[in-house]
Design a protein around this motif. Structure first.
Motif, mmCIF file in Angstrom:
data_model
loop_
_atom_site.group_PDB
_atom_site.id
_atom_site.type_symbol
_atom_site.label_atom_id
_atom_site.label_comp_id
_atom_site.label_asym_id
_atom_site.label_seq_id
_atom_site.Cartn_x
_atom_site.Cartn_y
_atom_site.Cartn_z
ATOM 1 N N GLY A 279 10.223 -15.795 64.677
ATOM 2 C CA GLY A 279 11.560 -15.655 64.111
ATOM 3 C C GLY A 279 12.113 -16.983 63.630
ATOM 4 O O GLY A 279 11.448 -17.718 62.887
ATOM 5 N N LEU B 11 19.801 -11.834 64.281
ATOM 6 C CA LEU B 11 19.034 -10.751 64.901
ATOM 7 C C LEU B 11 18.335 -11.224 66.172
ATOM 8 O O LEU B 11 18.225 -10.486 67.159
ATOM 9 C CB LEU B 11 18.012 -10.202 63.899
ATOM 10 C CG LEU B 11 18.582 -9.449 62.694
ATOM 11 C CD1 LEU B 11 17.479 -9.080 61.726
ATOM 12 C CD2 LEU B 11 19.328 -8.186 63.149
ATOM 13 N N GLY B 12 17.853 -12.476 66.113
ATOM 14 C CA GLY B 12 17.188 -13.006 67.299
ATOM 15 C C GLY B 12 18.148 -13.206 68.458
ATOM 16 O O GLY B 12 17.811 -12.954 69.619
ATOM 17 N N LYS B 13 19.359 -13.655 68.147
ATOM 18 C CA LYS B 13 20.341 -13.889 69.198
ATOM 19 C C LYS B 13 20.865 -12.579 69.787
ATOM 20 O O LYS B 13 21.076 -12.467 71.010
ATOM 21 C CB LYS B 13 21.515 -14.699 68.640
ATOM 22 C CG LYS B 13 21.205 -16.167 68.410
ATOM 23 C CD LYS B 13 20.964 -16.889 69.727
ATOM 24 C CE LYS B 13 20.738 -18.374 69.522
ATOM 25 N NZ LYS B 13 20.476 -19.071 70.808
ATOM 26 N N ASP C 297 19.328 -9.739 69.662
ATOM 27 C CA ASP C 297 18.209 -8.910 70.135
ATOM 28 C C ASP C 297 18.352 -7.464 69.664
ATOM 29 O O ASP C 297 18.092 -6.511 70.396
ATOM 30 C CB ASP C 297 18.123 -8.963 71.673
ATOM 31 C CG ASP C 297 16.749 -8.512 72.170
ATOM 32 O OD1 ASP C 297 15.793 -8.584 71.360
ATOM 33 O OD2 ASP C 297 16.661 -8.101 73.325
ATOM 34 N N VAL C 298 18.771 -7.326 68.372
ATOM 35 C CA VAL C 298 18.945 -5.992 67.791
ATOM 36 C C VAL C 298 17.589 -5.342 67.559
ATOM 37 O O VAL C 298 17.376 -4.169 67.871
ATOM 38 C CB VAL C 298 19.739 -6.089 66.477
ATOM 39 C CG1 VAL C 298 19.853 -4.718 65.816
ATOM 40 C CG2 VAL C 298 21.120 -6.683 66.735
ATOM 41 N N ASN D 232 13.404 -5.847 68.112
ATOM 42 C CA ASN D 232 12.443 -6.550 68.957
ATOM 43 C C ASN D 232 11.159 -6.796 68.173
ATOM 44 O O ASN D 232 10.297 -5.934 68.052
ATOM 45 C CB ASN D 232 12.133 -5.720 70.217
ATOM 46 C CG ASN D 232 11.251 -6.504 71.180
ATOM 47 O OD1 ASN D 232 11.161 -7.722 71.096
ATOM 48 N ND2 ASN D 232 10.607 -5.787 72.085
ATOM 49 N N THR E 179 7.781 -8.662 68.025
ATOM 50 C CA THR E 179 6.867 -9.332 68.948
ATOM 51 C C THR E 179 6.266 -10.573 68.311
ATOM 52 O O THR E 179 5.791 -10.530 67.177
ATOM 53 C CB THR E 179 5.731 -8.376 69.354
ATOM 54 O OG1 THR E 179 6.298 -7.184 69.899
ATOM 55 C CG2 THR E 179 4.835 -9.034 70.404
ATOM 56 N N ASN E 180 6.278 -11.653 69.071
ATOM 57 C CA ASN E 180 5.633 -12.869 68.588
ATOM 58 C C ASN E 180 4.136 -12.718 68.814
ATOM 59 O O ASN E 180 3.648 -12.701 69.945
ATOM 60 C CB ASN E 180 6.170 -14.087 69.351
ATOM 61 C CG ASN E 180 5.672 -15.407 68.773
ATOM 62 O OD1 ASN E 180 4.723 -15.423 67.988
ATOM 63 N ND2 ASN E 180 6.293 -16.506 69.188
#
Length: 406
Positions: free
Chosen positions: A94, A135-137, A139-140, A142, A144-145
């Motif tokens: 992200g 979106l990362g903050k 967490d809307v 998910n 995957t890394n």
């Protein structure tokens, strides 16, 4: 023709740059995808995004060979790069993904096509980066890394090499080439300007010399006649020629080859006329009230002739029977317009009959005053209420009619 050639040259440069970007990015994406899949143990979306981009971009190049539209290829390239990069970024960390910098390259690619494209991609990508961060903050979604911990450093290294190589080998090299071309073009233009200025100076110098030759011929012709009336006519013509020669001399001496400082010109012309016209033994005061303005040559020449006629008439007829007098010349710029001026020429002499006009008199000088005013898109008005003779000449600084030297 020259404009069309330059336009075609710029289009050719853009096409070459975009094709080079497509070929290079496709090859690098293929290599990056292979390394991810076989050496970095990244088996899911990220390598497939690289492979898909490579295939679709090669197809984009092939289609360009068919339709030949740079705009279509540029749009397709930008969209493919943007979508692929966003997918890779989302699944490689992200906002913390090292591949995020590739989005900046897409902005550069947009500016290669047009400034409008560049601005659109710039603000769009800024919005995308902010959205990825949000979106990362929150967490809307998910995402995957996919990058294994052991491969993160290698993936970051490959991302940096991918970005730096595209930036340096494609855009950096092109910018350096463009800068060199602009510098070379600037040098050539400056050289051409100097050559043209030198040529124009030489033209003004030769025109001045030719006018002085004409004046000398008129002077010789005047000395060869005993008719006083003819001598006066020749002298008047000689002064008119000199009034034009002074302008070309000033243009030759100054840096500005299209406009002259009007006040110094009037001062020089007036001093010459007072010395040359009969009656110069009289004590004539000259009052010049002209601001620091510059007028084009197509305005200055008619004004010089007009001033020549009025001052000559004043010196010849205005101070008859007197030993002194005063001539005033003033210039005002009208407040309601940037181009309208009023030139005031006056004397405190005896004046002339109110019944005398440019239509009724046989005087060439009086007719010239009104004709020259009309040539300057203005008019000449005699103020009957003033002592002596006073003219108000309303005129415009007319644009030059001569085309610039090619």
């Amino acid at each position: 023709m020259q404009h069309s050639t330059k336009k075609n040259s710029r289009l050719s440069d853009k096409t070459k740059l975009l094709l080079k970007f497509n070929y290079t990015s496709s090859i690098l994406s293929l290599v990056f995808g292979v390394l991810c899949y076989y050496f970095l143990d990244i088996k899911s979306i990220v390598p497939h995004a690289f492979f898909t981009y490579t295939i679709l971009n090669v197809l984009n190049i092939f289609m360009f060979k068919r339709h030949g539209s740079l705009l279509v290829m540029a749009v397709a390239t930008s969209l493919l790069s943007l979508i692929s990069t966003i997918i890779i970024v989302l699944y490689s960390g992200g906002i913390n993904s090292p591949f995020l910098f590739v989005l900046a390259l897409i902005v550069l690619a947009g500016y290669v096509v047009t400034s409008l494209f560049g601005k659109i991609y710039l603000y769009s990508i800024l919005g995308i980066v902010c959205s990825i961060y949000t979106l990362g903050k929150l967490d809307v979604f998910n995402f995957t890394n996919e990058i294994p911990g052991a491969s993160k450093d290698h993936f970051a290294l490959l991302s940096a090499l991918f970005s730096v190589y595209l930036l340096g080998a494609i855009f950096g090299k092109n910018l350096l080439k463009t800068h060199h071309r602009l510098y070379k073009s600037k040098t050539e233009i400056e050289k051409q300007i100097i050559e043209k200025e030198t040529l124009l100076k030489e033209i003004h110098h030769r025109v001045k010399n030719n006018l002085q030759t004409v004046s000398s011929l008129l002077s010789m012709q005047g000395r060869n006649t005993t008719n006083e009336q003819i001598k006066k006519i020749i002298k008047s013509s000689q002064n008119r020629v000199i009034s034009m020669a002074i302008i070309h001399e000033m243009l030759y001496m100054n840096d500005n080859l299209s406009k002259i400082a009007f006040k110094p010109y009037v001062e020089e012309l007036s001093a010459f006329l007072i010395k040359s016209v009969d009656g110069s033994s009289q004590s004539i005061d000259l009052n010049i009230d002209i601001p620091d303005v510059k007028l084009g040559i197509d305005t200055a020449i008619p004004l010089g002739l007009l001033i020549n006629e009025t001052i000559t008439n004043s010196l010849k007829y205005g101070f008859h029977g007197r030993n002194d007098g005063c001539i005033g010349i003033g210039l005002q710029k009208q407040e309601n317009s940037d181009e309208d001026y009023i030139l005031t020429i006056s004397d405190n002499g005896v004046g002339f009959s109110d019944e005398t006009s440019s239509n009724s008199t046989r005087s060439l000088g009086l007719k010239l005053i009104h004709n020259l005013a009309r040539q300057l898109q203005g008019s000449a008005i005699k103020d009957e209420s003033k002592v002596g003779t006073t003219y108000y000449i309303k005129f415009k600084d007319v644009p030059q009619t001569l085309s610039p030297v090619a």
